[in-house]
Motif scaffolding. Structure first.
Motif: not given
Length: 465
Positions: A405-416
């Motif tokens: 969950q946290v990894i996915s959110k960090v990935q999305k943070v950086l993608k944005a």
């Protein structure tokens, strides 16, 4: 026909000008509101604890893998073991890692530490004096470590660095993972006084040690090993907590004062942990911070690439830095300093090694407050380039320790941030720092009253080469 000169005559006040101004103010207010709403829409929150069970976002392993370039998938999946010999003679078989006894592990650790092998040096060349060294403290949470490695692999200019993994647990799978890295120079060092290699004796848990919660009077009657030295809360040492501080101190001494490859190194050393995750521009930001440090904060002796804020706004803070006295609980992630700062710290070894707190960062705070002539000051990024993805560890136990969950959110943070061109700013600027209250001298957390811990810490201390 002559025309007379025109004489300006004041017009009566009809209110038109006032209405135009009023309309302009309203339009301006609407534009400001729209911009504010747009920015708020892009405020990023990666705190998993705020996401309820009804969250329908896909946090599956497959979804996370999809966010990773295929060339780096190899770091996220373990390889089946054939009967082969690993580096320095480690043996693995088709059935998995072979069970090895403690004496064999100690022998392998000694060989790693003696050989000081730098992998991929033939590809990327020798370490330059001003190159960045990245030191990762590793225990045995391989899932987090895999994602840290993937994030490092995607960082620009990573090929110029030396990546040092400092282990306090010997594991074939972790060794295979580290030794498979091909994007930069890699080295492994092993903390030689671990609980794994000393399970029934100090610095592990000796059967003759006093139980944690026994009263001192009872301990003296029992004559257990450390009866005279409970911590400031009346508790006796727990090996699983003391190890992290010992490992951190040993690792820093090892990197700055014992390795041949770092003998003449004068550049920056970045300290990470196995459950961190870096942005692809973290080295770029670090370089900007280093260049501007004299202009923005001549007394800063630490740079910090992380923040524990759960909500932040890249649109506002992508290139902002803040200058403040170093605080252990806020500025210990992605912490960076050079040999000059280290020598100031190591001269205060007594304050670090004798302070009754099992946390290395709290102990470093004590060093700053009680020993250093110039206290630790930090320049920290407001838009983090190092994230904490660990849900469970020594200090934190949750019912759900899944990292997805946290990894996915960090990935999305950086993608944005990447999609909106918020990474790789051309410059950095100092944001207005709020008034910092004078840091009070804090009472330690305990866990470090045992004289044997003090002495072991001193024994690992080397001032200069």
């Amino acid at each position: 026909m002559m025309r007379g000169r025109r004489i300006p005559i004041a017009l009566p006040n009809t209110g038109a000008l006032s209405r135009r101004r009023h309309t302009l103010y309203i339009r301006s207010a609407i534009i400001v509101f729209i911009l504010f709403a747009f920015l708020q829409f892009h405020v990023i929150n990666y705190d998993s604890s705020e996401t309820g069970s009804n969250d329908s976002t896909n946090y599956s392993t497959a979804a996370i893998l999809q966010m990773v370039p295929p060339v780096f998938h190899k770091y996220l999946t373990g390889k089946p073991r054939n009967s082969t010999h690993g580096q320095n003679g480690t043996h693995v078989g088709a059935e998995g890692p072979r069970t090895v006894n403690i004496s064999e592990i100690l022998r392998m650790i000694q060989r790693y530490n003696e050989f000081q092998t730098v992998l991929n040096e033939d590809i990327y060349g020798p370490l330059q004096n001003d190159s960045v060294i990245i030191v990762v403290q590793v225990h045995k949470r391989i899932t987090y470590l895999r994602h840290l490695i993937v994030s490092l692999a995607q960082a620009r200019d990573i090929s110029r660095t030396l990546l040092v993994f400092s282990h306090d647990y010997y594991d074939d799978d972790i060794n295979d993972l580290v030794q498979s890295i091909d994007f930069c120079k890699v080295m492994q060092i092993f903390y030689p006084f671990s609980i794994q290699t000393h399970p029934n004796e100090f610095p592990g848990a000796d059967p003759g040690d006093c139980p944690r919660d026994i009263k001192k009077e009872q301990a003296l009657l029992r004559k257990c090993n450390n009866a005279l030295h409970p911590d400031l809360y009346g508790h006796y040492r727990e090996a699983k907590f003391t190890q992290t501080k010992h490992h951190w101190w040993w690792k820093a001494n090892r990197v700055f004062d014992q390795l041949e490859v770092t003998k003449y190194h004068t550049g920056m050393v970045v300290f990470l942990e196995e459950d961190h995750y870096v942005a692809e521009d973290f080295l770029h930001i670090l370089e900007l911070m280093f260049r501007k440090s004299q202009d923005l904060c001549s007394k800063c002796n630490i740079l910090s690439l992380g923040t524990y804020l759960k909500t932040f706004n890249y649109y506002t803070y992508n290139k902002k830095v803040e200058v403040t006295p170093w605080i252990s609980s806020k500025h210990n992630m992605g912490m960076t300093f050079n040999r000059t700062t280290w020598y100031d710290i190591v001269r205060c070894a007594r304050h670090f090694c004798e302070y009754d707190d099992y946390n290395w960062d709290w102990s470093l705070q004590h060093v700053s407050q009680q020993c250093l002539k110039q206290k630790l000051h930090v320049m920290v990024v407001k838009g983090p380039r190092v994230f904490h993805i660990g849900e469970c560890g020594v200090h934190h136990k949750k019912s759900n320790c899944e990292s997805n969950q946290v990894i996915s959110k960090v990935q999305k943070v950086l993608k944005a941030a990447r999609g909106s061109q918020q990474l790789f700013p051309r410059s950095i600027s100092l944001t207005q720092t709020s008034l910092v209250k004078k840091t009070k001298l804090r009472k330690g957390n305990g866990g470090w009253g045992d004289q044997r811990d003090h002495q072991l810490c001193f024994n690992m201390t080397l001032v200069g080469r």
